[in-house]
Scaffold this active site. Sequence first.
Site, PDB file in Angstrom:
ATOM      1  N   GLU A  51       0.952  -1.261  -0.053  1.00 47.76           N
ATOM      2  CA  GLU A  51      -0.132  -0.022   0.140  1.00 47.76           C
ATOM      3  C   GLU A  51       0.864   1.233  -0.013  1.00 47.76           C
ATOM      4  O   GLU A  51       2.076   1.200   0.863  1.00 47.76           O
ATOM      5  CB  GLU A  51      -0.903  -0.042   1.156  1.00 47.76           C
ATOM      6  CG  GLU A  51      -1.878   1.197   1.399  1.00 47.76           C
ATOM      7  CD  GLU A  51      -2.553   1.384   2.764  1.00 47.76           C
ATOM      8  OE1 GLU A  51      -3.376   0.580   2.724  1.00 47.76           O
ATOM      9  OE2 GLU A  51      -1.987   2.387   3.421  1.00 47.76           O
TER      10      GLU A  51
ATOM     11  N   HIS B  69     -13.997  -2.991  14.409  1.00 51.39           N
ATOM     12  CA  HIS B  69     -13.773  -1.501  14.098  1.00 51.39           C
ATOM     13  C   HIS B  69     -13.910  -0.458  15.464  1.00 51.39           C
ATOM     14  O   HIS B  69     -14.797  -1.078  16.319  1.00 51.39           O
ATOM     15  CB  HIS B  69     -14.777  -1.000  13.096  1.00 51.39           C
ATOM     16  CG  HIS B  69     -14.621   0.282  12.546  1.00 51.39           C
ATOM     17  ND1 HIS B  69     -15.367   1.061  12.875  1.00 51.39           N
ATOM     18  CD2 HIS B  69     -13.887   0.780  11.610  1.00 51.39           C
ATOM     19  CE1 HIS B  69     -15.097   2.454  12.358  1.00 51.39           C
ATOM     20  NE2 HIS B  69     -14.335   2.017  11.360  1.00 51.39           N
TER      21      HIS B  69
HETATM   22  P1  FAD Z   1     -17.822   0.391   7.177  1.00 48.73           P
HETATM   23  O1  FAD Z   1     -17.538  -1.122   6.787  1.00 48.73           O
HETATM   24  O2  FAD Z   1     -18.977   0.986   6.443  1.00 48.73           O
HETATM   25  O3  FAD Z   1     -17.908   0.156   8.612  1.00 48.73           O
HETATM   26  C1  FAD Z   1     -17.857   1.433   9.495  1.00 48.73           C
HETATM   27  C2  FAD Z   1     -18.376   1.199  10.836  1.00 48.73           C
HETATM   28  O4  FAD Z   1     -19.820   1.163  10.418  1.00 48.73           O
HETATM   29  C3  FAD Z   1     -18.205  -0.138  11.498  1.00 48.73           C
HETATM   30  O5  FAD Z   1     -18.149   0.248  12.803  1.00 48.73           O
HETATM   31  C4  FAD Z   1     -19.296  -1.005  11.205  1.00 48.73           C
HETATM   32  O6  FAD Z   1     -19.538  -2.049  12.129  1.00 48.73           O
HETATM   33  C5  FAD Z   1     -20.296  -0.067  11.299  1.00 48.73           C
HETATM   34  N1  FAD Z   1     -21.354  -0.675  10.252  1.00 48.73           N
HETATM   35  C6  FAD Z   1     -21.494  -1.165   9.059  1.00 48.73           C
HETATM   36  N2  FAD Z   1     -22.707  -1.587   8.616  1.00 48.73           N
HETATM   37  C7  FAD Z   1     -23.454  -1.055   9.400  1.00 48.73           C
HETATM   38  C8  FAD Z   1     -24.927  -1.113   9.726  1.00 48.73           C
HETATM   39  N3  FAD Z   1     -25.702  -1.577   8.509  1.00 48.73           N
HETATM   40  N4  FAD Z   1     -25.576  -0.546  10.613  1.00 48.73           N
HETATM   41  C9  FAD Z   1     -24.800  -0.085  11.618  1.00 48.73           C
HETATM   42  N5  FAD Z   1     -23.413   0.024  11.554  1.00 48.73           N
HETATM   43  C10 FAD Z   1     -22.781  -0.428  10.541  1.00 48.73           C
HETATM   44  N6  FAD Z   1      -9.436   5.626   5.174  1.00 48.73           N
HETATM   45  C11 FAD Z   1      -9.580   6.661   4.020  1.00 48.73           C
HETATM   46  O7  FAD Z   1      -9.933   8.004   4.066  1.00 48.73           O
HETATM   47  N7  FAD Z   1      -8.697   6.366   3.009  1.00 48.73           N
HETATM   48  C12 FAD Z   1      -8.224   5.233   2.540  1.00 48.73           C
HETATM   49  O8  FAD Z   1      -7.621   4.926   1.579  1.00 48.73           O
HETATM   50  C13 FAD Z   1      -8.302   4.297   3.603  1.00 48.73           C
HETATM   51  N8  FAD Z   1      -7.771   2.768   3.364  1.00 48.73           N
HETATM   52  C14 FAD Z   1      -7.987   1.883   4.345  1.00 48.73           C
HETATM   53  C15 FAD Z   1      -7.681   0.548   4.101  1.00 48.73           C
HETATM   54  C16 FAD Z   1      -7.617  -0.616   5.004  1.00 48.73           C
HETATM   55  C17 FAD Z   1      -7.205  -1.854   4.465  1.00 48.73           C
HETATM   56  C18 FAD Z   1      -8.472  -0.063   6.043  1.00 48.73           C
HETATM   57  C19 FAD Z   1      -8.575  -1.348   6.980  1.00 48.73           C
HETATM   58  C20 FAD Z   1      -8.811   0.937   6.260  1.00 48.73           C
HETATM   59  C21 FAD Z   1      -8.669   2.258   5.766  1.00 48.73           C
HETATM   60  N9  FAD Z   1      -9.065   3.369   5.631  1.00 48.73           N
HETATM   61  C22 FAD Z   1      -9.130   4.356   4.713  1.00 48.73           C
HETATM   62  C23 FAD Z   1      -9.873   3.790   6.887  1.00 48.73           C
HETATM   63  C24 FAD Z   1     -11.401   3.542   6.823  1.00 48.73           C
HETATM   64  O9  FAD Z   1     -12.041   4.526   6.056  1.00 48.73           O
HETATM   65  C25 FAD Z   1     -12.078   3.527   8.204  1.00 48.73           C
HETATM   66  O10 FAD Z   1     -11.602   2.495   9.024  1.00 48.73           O
HETATM   67  C26 FAD Z   1     -13.478   3.894   8.313  1.00 48.73           C
HETATM   68  O11 FAD Z   1     -13.911   4.311   9.766  1.00 48.73           O
HETATM   69  C27 FAD Z   1     -14.352   2.664   7.931  1.00 48.73           C
HETATM   70  O12 FAD Z   1     -14.237   2.413   6.827  1.00 48.73           O
HETATM   71  P2  FAD Z   1     -15.111   0.728   6.292  1.00 48.73           P
HETATM   72  O13 FAD Z   1     -15.162   0.965   4.924  1.00 48.73           O
HETATM   73  O14 FAD Z   1     -14.409  -0.306   7.043  1.00 48.73           O
HETATM   74  O15 FAD Z   1     -16.655   1.246   7.064  1.00 48.73           O
END
Ligand code: FAD
Length: 295
Positions: free
Chosen positions: A17, A148
């Site tokens: 990355e 998370h």
């Molecule tokens: P989600 O999967 O949407 O989850 C977010 C939260 O919502 C979790 O607590 C989950 O349990 C909860 N949730 C999910 N679905 C529901 C539902 N239906 N109802 C209620 N709650 C729910 N950030 C950046 O800005 N840029 C990047 O390039 C970036 N790259 C990353 C790469 C990796 C490998 C990782 C692990 C993280 C990265 N992040 C990045 C950070 C990421 O954006 C954050 O961790 C963010 O807070 C969560 O993103 P997510 O896509 O996992 O969210």
Amino acid sequence: MFIKDIFKEKKVVFSFEIFPPKTTTSLDTIYKTIEDLKDLKPDFISVTYGAGGSTIDNKTTLLSSLIKNKYGIESAAHLTCIGSSKSDIETILEDLKKNNIKNILALRGDIPEDKTSNGEFSYAYELISHIREHGDFGISAACYPEGHLECRDLDLDIVRLKQKVENGADHLVSQLFFNNNVFYDFLERCSKKSIDVPIEAGIMPVINKKQIERITALCGAELPEKFIKIMNKYEHNPVALRDAGIAYAVEQIVDLLSSGVRGIHLYTMNNPLVARRITESVGSIITSLNKDIIV
Ligand code: FAD
């Protein structure tokens, strides 16, 4: 090539990355970084997307395109959705298609500090569905072995992860962790929920103490005693700390590979020297595992 197909061809996938430079910094340094990283022959390189969609003039697409089209290495463009409208995302998807980018790491992104978001997406699973409807992309998603930060109920977090896979994610990349047992427990929870897409372990080598403290505060990763000892012992000796950090990451990777983990995603922090030393240390292991036939 879709990342899921790389997993069909290889027993072990090794990827990097990188992040685009801040808007004020010239791109020359990152071009040099990519030149150095490509010599290490990773299976793909992913490029992060600025928090809250702040990557101005879309350097993520530019760099993902360069990796893929100039250097012939597969790339994955990260894409966050918080604060974006559906049509904003569609514009980016069109741009990715035009640039021949096949893989997207689909993320929600962090909620802005003032908690306001005028966008049309609340969670990554909605973005994943939207991407599926608007193009033929390989879709990766983030996963969290320690849960998370907003959801410390590990079972519920897995239910939500499953939703991302059901909506179209075909590959997962984990948040960094320093205790491999945490990752093995997570894999077991995924298996019990029949999450059967490839899962890569996210490994971040320690480069300096401040950086690790900041990152672990942001993601809540457990710091094992052995790891804390290293940080405390060498915190005032940057070269020794870097070398001990590389050794720790190598030990983690060797253990993961020996336990059958099929993907290692190295958070390079744009540091080709560290990436090179780690790759050289584990290269022969990966090569020998990839000689085994996939059954
Ligand atoms: P989600 O999967 O949407 O989850 C977010 C939260 O919502 C979790 O607590 C989950 O349990 C909860 N949730 C999910 N679905 C529901 C539902 N239906 N109802 C209620 N709650 C729910 N950030 C950046 O800005 N840029 C990047 O390039 C970036 N790259 C990353 C790469 C990796 C490998 C990782 C692990 C993280 C990265 N992040 C990045 C950070 C990421 O954006 C954050 O961790 C963010 O807070 C969560 O993103 P997510 O896509 O996992 O969210």
